[in-house]
Design an enzyme around this catalytic site. Sequence first.
Site, PDB file in Angstrom:
ATOM      1  CG  ASP A  43       5.945   6.569   6.672  1.00  6.80           C
ATOM      2  OD1 ASP A  43       6.447   7.131   7.420  1.00  6.80           O
ATOM      3  OD2 ASP A  43       6.246   4.962   6.586  1.00  6.80           O
ATOM      4  CE1 TYR A  48       8.339  -0.503   6.431  1.00 11.38           C
ATOM      5  CE2 TYR A  48       7.376   1.401   4.980  1.00 11.38           C
ATOM      6  CZ  TYR A  48       7.624   0.753   6.378  1.00 11.38           C
ATOM      7  OH  TYR A  48       6.987   1.259   7.625  1.00 11.38           O
ATOM      8  CE  LYS A  73       8.512   4.294   8.890  1.00 11.78           C
ATOM      9  NZ  LYS A  73       8.182   3.628   7.800  1.00 11.78           N
ATOM     10  CG  HIS A 104      11.884   1.037  10.949  1.00  9.65           C
ATOM     11  ND1 HIS A 104      12.178   0.596   9.613  1.00  9.65           N
ATOM     12  CD2 HIS A 104      10.899   0.788  11.347  1.00  9.65           C
ATOM     13  CE1 HIS A 104      10.736   0.306   9.171  1.00  9.65           C
ATOM     14  NE2 HIS A 104      10.031   0.186  10.219  1.00  9.65           N
TER      15      HIS A 104
HETATM   16  P1  NAD Z   1      -2.894   0.154   7.793  1.00 12.00           P
HETATM   17  O1  NAD Z   1      -3.516   0.321   9.129  1.00 12.00           O
HETATM   18  O2  NAD Z   1      -2.764   1.546   6.984  1.00 12.00           O
HETATM   19  O3  NAD Z   1      -3.594  -1.011   6.936  1.00 12.00           O
HETATM   20  C1  NAD Z   1      -3.642  -1.042   5.752  1.00 12.00           C
HETATM   21  C2  NAD Z   1      -4.805  -1.827   5.054  1.00 12.00           C
HETATM   22  O4  NAD Z   1      -5.942  -1.492   5.313  1.00 12.00           O
HETATM   23  C3  NAD Z   1      -4.492  -2.037   3.475  1.00 12.00           C
HETATM   24  O5  NAD Z   1      -3.758  -3.053   3.299  1.00 12.00           O
HETATM   25  C4  NAD Z   1      -6.073  -2.633   3.047  1.00 12.00           C
HETATM   26  O6  NAD Z   1      -6.274  -3.944   3.252  1.00 12.00           O
HETATM   27  C5  NAD Z   1      -6.886  -2.039   4.389  1.00 12.00           C
HETATM   28  N1  NAD Z   1      -7.504  -0.514   3.827  1.00 12.00           N
HETATM   29  C6  NAD Z   1      -6.799   0.575   3.460  1.00 12.00           C
HETATM   30  N2  NAD Z   1      -7.752   1.606   3.098  1.00 12.00           N
HETATM   31  C7  NAD Z   1      -8.932   0.845   2.959  1.00 12.00           C
HETATM   32  C8  NAD Z   1     -10.354   1.519   3.058  1.00 12.00           C
HETATM   33  N3  NAD Z   1     -10.495   2.563   2.531  1.00 12.00           N
HETATM   34  N4  NAD Z   1     -11.302   0.538   3.101  1.00 12.00           N
HETATM   35  C9  NAD Z   1     -11.048  -0.882   3.441  1.00 12.00           C
HETATM   36  N5  NAD Z   1      -9.837  -1.281   3.715  1.00 12.00           N
HETATM   37  C10 NAD Z   1      -8.705  -0.706   3.657  1.00 12.00           C
HETATM   38  O7  NAD Z   1      -1.558  -0.589   7.880  1.00 12.00           O
HETATM   39  P2  NAD Z   1       0.072  -0.522   7.635  1.00 12.00           P
HETATM   40  O8  NAD Z   1       0.286  -0.598   6.076  1.00 12.00           O
HETATM   41  O9  NAD Z   1       0.742  -1.608   8.324  1.00 12.00           O
HETATM   42  O10 NAD Z   1       0.307   0.878   8.207  1.00 12.00           O
HETATM   43  C11 NAD Z   1       0.283   2.204   7.397  1.00 12.00           C
HETATM   44  C12 NAD Z   1       1.771   2.675   7.208  1.00 12.00           C
HETATM   45  O11 NAD Z   1       2.553   2.805   8.255  1.00 12.00           O
HETATM   46  C13 NAD Z   1       2.749   1.555   6.537  1.00 12.00           C
HETATM   47  O12 NAD Z   1       2.483   1.340   5.149  1.00 12.00           O
HETATM   48  C14 NAD Z   1       4.053   2.133   6.781  1.00 12.00           C
HETATM   49  O13 NAD Z   1       4.348   3.473   5.933  1.00 12.00           O
HETATM   50  C15 NAD Z   1       3.901   2.491   8.151  1.00 12.00           C
HETATM   51  N6  NAD Z   1       4.188   1.441   9.147  1.00 12.00           N
HETATM   52  C16 NAD Z   1       5.331   1.885   9.958  1.00 12.00           C
HETATM   53  C17 NAD Z   1       5.802   0.989  10.994  1.00 12.00           C
HETATM   54  C18 NAD Z   1       7.015   1.194  12.043  1.00 12.00           C
HETATM   55  O14 NAD Z   1       7.392   0.398  12.457  1.00 12.00           O
HETATM   56  N7  NAD Z   1       7.527   2.448  11.847  1.00 12.00           N
HETATM   57  C19 NAD Z   1       5.073  -0.387  11.185  1.00 12.00           C
HETATM   58  C20 NAD Z   1       4.057  -0.661  10.335  1.00 12.00           C
HETATM   59  C21 NAD Z   1       3.512   0.303   9.494  1.00 12.00           C
END
Ligand code: NAD
Length: 264
Positions: A43, A48, A73, A104
């Site tokens: 994704d 990004y 997106k 987005h």
């Molecule tokens: P997330 O909730 O996936 O959290 C990521 C963070 O959690 C990592 O940086 C790390 O610090 C921690 N983490 C990950 N695995 C772990 C584990 N096993 N143990 C402990 N800590 C851990 O946050 P995100 O990156 O914001 O969201 C995931 C994905 O969703 C993004 O990468 C993106 O692709 C998508 N996203 C989309 C939108 C949108 O507006 N459409 C907005 C935000 C994110």
Amino acid sequence: MEYITLNTGYKMPILGFGVYQIPQRDTERAVRDAIDAGYRHIDTAQLYRNEVGVGKAISKAEFPREDFFITTKLFTSGYQSTKKQIDQALKYLQTDYIDLMLIHWVIRDYHGTYQALEEAFHEGKLRSIGLSNFNQNQVQDILDHFEVKPSVLQNEMHVFYQRTPLRQFSKDKNIQFESWAPFGEGMNNTFTNDVLRTIAKKYDKTVAQIILRFITQEGVVAIPKSVKKERMMENFDIFNFKLDEWAMDTIRGLNEERSLFGWP
Ligand code: NAD
């Protein structure tokens, strides 16, 4: 891996790898590690600025393009600009089709933007199209004005914001719900939450695995992000156990039905 079938008939892996906030220079390596860990669903987004890294990792992988599911997106930039941006995304991602293209956010001319997605869908450039950060009325507005239904609605969703009414609406309209920030980026002390820790202990799993199992067991697609290979592997290893109804209900009880990110 488990798959869901979208309203276009295409299969989407229920677990993907999100690359938000991964700098372009690190993205190829991170996606390669994710592919090694077993992920085939990535994704990304124009915002990004790392689609090129995603494209490089996938084109160099030892697996064929058809094995991958790529989501990207677009900004809501209106009809003409969106058409150009779709072609640019195809180029950056080194592919002749994108599995899923989402708008987005809802800003400016989202009708014109959706019209361009619909045309690219008919041309075969986009296999499925969808929406992100749309509320129920805005999704309904798209359904009312366009022939091609959105396949996916990707919104903030995690244990503290379970989006119960919006998910039900999505389900009723045959639109697959997808969670962004499945861990809420660790806010609200997610990883040290007592309830989640107790359940993790019972299943001999980590809190991260319990969260991802909960979300996917609810029928929602999850796209966790990590730059660490061990965590990518940990987050991928959720298909060899099932949460019982007690655990599911207990986690449902954590829902505060409010955004951790301050989104409306
Ligand atoms: P997330 O909730 O996936 O959290 C990521 C963070 O959690 C990592 O940086 C790390 O610090 C921690 N983490 C990950 N695995 C772990 C584990 N096993 N143990 C402990 N800590 C851990 O946050 P995100 O990156 O914001 O969201 C995931 C994905 O969703 C993004 O990468 C993106 O692709 C998508 N996203 C989309 C939108 C949108 O507006 N459409 C907005 C935000 C994110």
